[in-house]
Write an enzyme that holds these catalytic residues in place. Structure first.
Site, mmCIF file in Angstrom:
data_model
loop_
_atom_site.group_PDB
_atom_site.id
_atom_site.type_symbol
_atom_site.label_atom_id
_atom_site.label_comp_id
_atom_site.label_asym_id
_atom_site.label_seq_id
_atom_site.Cartn_x
_atom_site.Cartn_y
_atom_site.Cartn_z
ATOM 1 N N LEU A 245 9.409 -0.134 -6.107
ATOM 2 C CA LEU A 245 10.665 -0.637 -5.542
ATOM 3 C C LEU A 245 10.769 -2.154 -5.658
ATOM 4 O O LEU A 245 11.869 -2.705 -5.666
ATOM 5 C CB LEU A 245 10.790 -0.204 -4.079
ATOM 6 C CG LEU A 245 10.932 1.309 -3.861
ATOM 7 C CD1 LEU A 245 10.868 1.636 -2.369
ATOM 8 C CD2 LEU A 245 12.227 1.834 -4.466
ATOM 9 N N LYS B 8 6.836 21.595 -8.418
ATOM 10 C CA LYS B 8 8.210 21.178 -8.727
ATOM 11 C C LYS B 8 8.471 21.521 -10.190
ATOM 12 O O LYS B 8 7.776 21.008 -11.069
ATOM 13 C CB LYS B 8 8.371 19.675 -8.493
ATOM 14 C CG LYS B 8 9.693 19.137 -9.012
ATOM 15 C CD LYS B 8 9.876 17.663 -8.700
ATOM 16 C CE LYS B 8 11.134 17.142 -9.358
ATOM 17 N NZ LYS B 8 11.382 15.722 -9.033
ATOM 18 N N GLU C 130 17.441 12.615 -9.977
ATOM 19 C CA GLU C 130 16.463 12.851 -11.042
ATOM 20 C C GLU C 130 15.094 12.229 -10.752
ATOM 21 O O GLU C 130 14.228 12.195 -11.629
ATOM 22 C CB GLU C 130 16.970 12.373 -12.411
ATOM 23 C CG GLU C 130 18.152 13.161 -12.945
ATOM 24 C CD GLU C 130 17.783 14.539 -13.505
ATOM 25 O OE1 GLU C 130 16.589 14.800 -13.681
ATOM 26 O OE2 GLU C 130 18.699 15.340 -13.740
ATOM 27 N N ILE D 24 9.317 6.886 -9.321
ATOM 28 C CA ILE D 24 7.858 6.955 -9.494
ATOM 29 C C ILE D 24 7.533 7.186 -10.982
ATOM 30 O O ILE D 24 6.584 6.615 -11.514
ATOM 31 C CB ILE D 24 7.256 8.045 -8.585
ATOM 32 C CG1 ILE D 24 7.427 7.595 -7.118
ATOM 33 C CG2 ILE D 24 5.784 8.292 -8.899
ATOM 34 C CD1 ILE D 24 7.085 8.650 -6.086
ATOM 35 N N GLY E 30 0.820 -1.210 0.000
ATOM 36 C CA GLY E 30 0.000 0.000 0.000
ATOM 37 C C GLY E 30 0.851 1.255 0.000
ATOM 38 O O GLY E 30 0.542 2.228 0.680
ATOM 39 N N GLY E 31 1.947 1.242 -0.780
ATOM 40 C CA GLY E 31 2.734 2.461 -1.006
ATOM 41 C C GLY E 31 2.246 3.141 -2.280
ATOM 42 O O GLY E 31 1.198 2.780 -2.838
ATOM 43 N N THR E 32 3.010 4.111 -2.748
ATOM 44 C CA THR E 32 2.623 4.844 -3.953
ATOM 45 C C THR E 32 2.390 3.872 -5.113
ATOM 46 O O THR E 32 1.413 3.990 -5.865
ATOM 47 C CB THR E 32 3.733 5.847 -4.330
ATOM 48 O OG1 THR E 32 3.984 6.661 -3.189
ATOM 49 C CG2 THR E 32 3.333 6.723 -5.482
HETATM 50 C C1 LIG Z 1 16.432 6.857 -0.606
HETATM 51 C C2 LIG Z 1 15.313 6.885 -1.581
HETATM 52 C C3 LIG Z 1 14.925 8.089 -2.160
HETATM 53 C C4 LIG Z 1 13.917 8.118 -3.119
HETATM 54 N N1 LIG Z 1 13.586 9.298 -3.745
HETATM 55 C C5 LIG Z 1 12.680 9.288 -4.751
HETATM 56 C C6 LIG Z 1 12.296 10.474 -5.451
HETATM 57 O O1 LIG Z 1 12.728 11.582 -5.151
HETATM 58 N N2 LIG Z 1 11.411 10.369 -6.450
HETATM 59 C C7 LIG Z 1 10.872 9.170 -6.806
HETATM 60 O O2 LIG Z 1 10.124 9.098 -7.776
HETATM 61 N N3 LIG Z 1 11.143 8.066 -6.106
HETATM 62 C C8 LIG Z 1 12.034 8.082 -5.113
HETATM 63 N N4 LIG Z 1 12.306 6.946 -4.430
HETATM 64 C C9 LIG Z 1 11.542 5.742 -4.732
HETATM 65 C C10 LIG Z 1 10.164 5.863 -4.094
HETATM 66 O O3 LIG Z 1 10.301 5.887 -2.687
HETATM 67 C C11 LIG Z 1 9.282 4.711 -4.513
HETATM 68 O O4 LIG Z 1 9.299 4.550 -5.903
HETATM 69 C C12 LIG Z 1 7.854 4.981 -4.121
HETATM 70 O O5 LIG Z 1 7.754 5.424 -2.808
HETATM 71 C C13 LIG Z 1 7.034 3.737 -4.286
HETATM 72 O O6 LIG Z 1 7.394 2.818 -3.293
HETATM 73 P P1 LIG Z 1 6.690 1.433 -3.270
HETATM 74 O O7 LIG Z 1 5.228 1.641 -3.250
HETATM 75 O O8 LIG Z 1 7.255 0.600 -4.345
HETATM 76 O O9 LIG Z 1 7.208 0.807 -1.885
HETATM 77 P P2 LIG Z 1 6.761 1.172 -0.375
HETATM 78 O O10 LIG Z 1 6.333 2.568 -0.251
HETATM 79 O O11 LIG Z 1 7.867 0.722 0.500
HETATM 80 O O12 LIG Z 1 5.506 0.244 -0.142
HETATM 81 C C14 LIG Z 1 5.652 -1.145 0.044
HETATM 82 C C15 LIG Z 1 4.369 -1.685 0.606
HETATM 83 O O13 LIG Z 1 4.458 -3.101 0.680
HETATM 84 C C16 LIG Z 1 4.014 -3.506 1.951
HETATM 85 N N5 LIG Z 1 4.597 -4.797 2.271
HETATM 86 C C17 LIG Z 1 5.898 -5.153 2.260
HETATM 87 N N6 LIG Z 1 6.026 -6.452 2.650
HETATM 88 C C18 LIG Z 1 4.761 -6.900 2.865
HETATM 89 C C19 LIG Z 1 4.219 -8.148 3.283
HETATM 90 N N7 LIG Z 1 4.994 -9.193 3.535
HETATM 91 N N8 LIG Z 1 2.881 -8.249 3.414
HETATM 92 C C20 LIG Z 1 2.058 -7.199 3.155
HETATM 93 N N9 LIG Z 1 2.521 -6.004 2.773
HETATM 94 C C21 LIG Z 1 3.854 -5.850 2.632
HETATM 95 C C22 LIG Z 1 4.431 -2.385 2.874
HETATM 96 O O14 LIG Z 1 3.714 -2.426 4.089
HETATM 97 C C23 LIG Z 1 4.064 -1.191 2.017
HETATM 98 O O15 LIG Z 1 2.687 -0.914 2.133
HETATM 99 C C24 LIG Z 1 13.272 6.918 -3.453
HETATM 100 C C25 LIG Z 1 13.618 5.725 -2.823
HETATM 101 C C26 LIG Z 1 14.639 5.688 -1.892
HETATM 102 C C27 LIG Z 1 15.011 4.374 -1.259
#
Ligand SMILES: Cc1cc2nc3c(=O)[nH]c(=O)nc-3n(C[C@H](O)[C@H](O)[C@H](O)COP(=O)(O)OP(=O)(O)OC[C@H]3O[C@@H](n4cnc5c(N)ncnc54)[C@H](O)[C@@H]3O)c2cc1C
Length: 511
Positions: free
Chosen positions: A340, A80, A349, A353, A15-17
């Protein structure tokens, strides 16, 4: 062949972005009787960084029927307009260059001849800083308020700028969840323990912590963040590492107050001894972090440098670890990894996302075009295009480190790293001429639109000297004399108009 026509349930883990944008996409893609379920673990939480979008964020919001005003209100978003690179050349206080979401100069800058933009080359040849000739740059230079920026952007093409947003990642996930649930997406809070596959390797269910029954599924989107449960975990797809070309592998995020009255209109990327620091200005705070190479500094050194630079009151959050790269295939059978969970390079850059939204756009395009029935070779093409997209990101980011800084071991070592072969080829071309569309079109194949275009490359290559002034001169030499005279007249006009604020008040883009 993958048949998604009569499916009953699509599950999104995370439930991330990435997870919520996936859920909104699936909800639009499938009929109302198909259940779209997001399973996320509040105990694990989201990564909580990633607060800057690219221009395709605006398209994604529109595609998903999300109004910009509501988005801004609900996510603490601020405009931005691009990126400012501070200290990447001399390290002096006035060492800044900008990569903006805009086009420099007057409207005729679009003139193209012999495969390139002669007026841009003329500006590079003359050593003119491109960003200063974007009319709207004056707003960035004076750090205009959000209201002033909105008024400037209302000018549309005459400002020369387009906008994306900085946003609070927690507020964004929360907001997207509310929108998705209001549209019928099922939200379940639970920890996924295991993905259950059949003998053919198709995902059939997920097993949840503490539950006796599994949750059956027909399609799985793995948006589990750095946990990487599906493609990386259960399915064991090979990782394509970029660590031979890019050194950064750790980040210490933190929040800080605004250093100036108005939120900056650009993401700041400040060179540091073992990497660089991002500062992403939101309405209420600045999201910041020091991303560094673990071969050149440890966490204690990094925290000390943060305190020295920003102040002793800063409280760093947990250290994030990553290896730059991505999975070779992100769509296997009925499982697709996004965000991710599919890969990550580094925050430079803000590509993550943007890449994720491009991936979702193409997934939707292919599934819709095939009426839910997808040929296997289209999935192969999708994976190939995705890998090319990542190659483009890798090469573009690698170019940023072709900078003159050599004052610490990190900056010396990063300069010595080998170049990816595709970037090495481009680098050689840039010694002869400016970046062109033909150089970057292979990073966007099979219907992908690509993230960075020739102008984006030029915005970085020119200030770093990766494209020398003589290279721009050489390509201008090949033009007929009338075209060269047009370039000369344009440069004279630009000089008369002057840069930055002068330029915007006197410039007439309709001319
Ligand atoms: C240091 C850093 C800086 C960044 N800066 C940028 C930026 O400036 N611009 C940009 O576009 N992107 C950036 N990113 C990338 C950005 O953070 C991600 O692309 C974005 O937040 C999407 O994350 P996500 O949804 O993939 O993962 P997350 O936000 O981590 O969500 C993962 C989800 O999976 C769930 N989950 C994990 N394991 C389980 C499980 N076993 N069971 C149930 N649920 C689970 C978690 O609870 C969470 O809800 C950055 C990343 C990092 C590491």
């Amino acid at each position: 062949m993958l048949n998604l026509r009569n499916i009953s349930r699509a599950v999104v883990i995370g439930g991330g972005t990435a997870g919520w944008f996936s859920a909104l996409t699936l909800r639009r893609l499938f009929a109302p009787q198909v259940e779209v379920r997001v399973i996320e673990s509040p105990a694990i939480g989201i990564v909580g960084v990633g607060e800057g979008g690219l221009l395709n964020l605006i398209d994604a919001l529109r595609r998903n029927g999300i109004g910009l005003n509501e988005f801004v209100r609900e996510t603490g978003a601020a405009f931005k307009l691009g990126f400012c690179y501070e200290g990447w050349r001399t390290g002096e206080d006035d060492d800044r260059y900008y990569h903006l979401f805009g086009r420099p100069g007057l409207q005729e800058i679009d003139w193209m001849e012999a495969g390139f933009h002669p007026l841009l080359s003329g500006m590079v040849h003359e050593g003119m800083e491109l960003h200063r000739y974007i009319p709207g740059f004056a707003s960035i230079a004076i750090n205009a308020s959000q209201q002033q920026a909105a008024a400037m952007l209302q000018l549309g093409a005459s400002s020369g700028l387009s906008a994306s947003f900085h946003f609070d990642s927690h507020k964004l996930a929360d907001y997207l969840r509310r929108v998705a649930v209001s549209r019928g997406v099922v939200h379940q809070q639970a920890r996924v323990e295991e993905l259950v596959c059949d003998a053919q390797g198709m995902a059939r269910a997920v097993r949840l912590e503490g539950a006796e029954e599994t949750v059956g599924l027909d399609l799985l989107v793995d948006a589990s963040g750095l946990a990487r449960l599906g493609i990386g975990g259960k399915l064991g797809v090979r990782w394509r590492s970029f660590s031979g070309y890019l050194l950064l592998d750790r980040a210490v995020p933190f929040h800080m107050p605004h250093p100036q009255p108005n939120p900056s209109l650009v993401t700041r990327a400040i060179a540091m001894p073992a990497g660089w620091m991002w500062q992403i200005p939101l309405v209420e705070r600045v999201g910041a972090g020091y991303v560094f190479s673990s071969a050149h500094a440890d966490e204690a050194q990094v925290v000390e440098e943060i305190h020295r630079r920003i102040g002793p009151g800063i409280e760093p959050m947990r250290t994030l670890r990553f290896e730059p790269g991505h999975f070779e295939q992100v769509w296997v059978g009925n499982v697709m990894a996004v965000g991710l969970a599919s890969g990550f390079v580094e925050p430079l850059e803000a590509t993550s996302i943007g890449q994720m939204l491009e991936q979702l756009r193409n997934f939707e395009r292919i599934v819709a075009a095939g009426d839910g029935v997808v040929a296997g070779h289209l999935i192969d093409d999708f994976n190939e295009a995705n890998a090319r997209c990542w190659s483009g990101i890798r090469d573009f980011l690698r170019m940023h480190y072709d900078c003159p800084r050599r004052d610490t071991a990190f900056w010396r070592d990063v300069a010595e790293l080998p170049l990816p072969p595709s970037y090495a080829e481009l680098w050689a071309c840039f010694q002869q001429r400016t970046p062109r569309m033909v150089d970057v079109q292979n990073y966007a194949i099979n219907g992908w639109q690509g993230i960075f275009h020739a102008l984006n490359w030029l915005f970085v290559a020119a200030p770093l000297g990766v494209v020398p002034r003589e290279a721009a001169a050489a390509e201008l030499q090949g033009l007929p004399s009338a075209s060269r005279a047009r370039v000369a007249a344009y440069i004279t006009r630009m000089r008369e108009l002057g840069a930055a604020g002068d330029f915007s008040s006197k410039g007439d883009r309709s001319a």
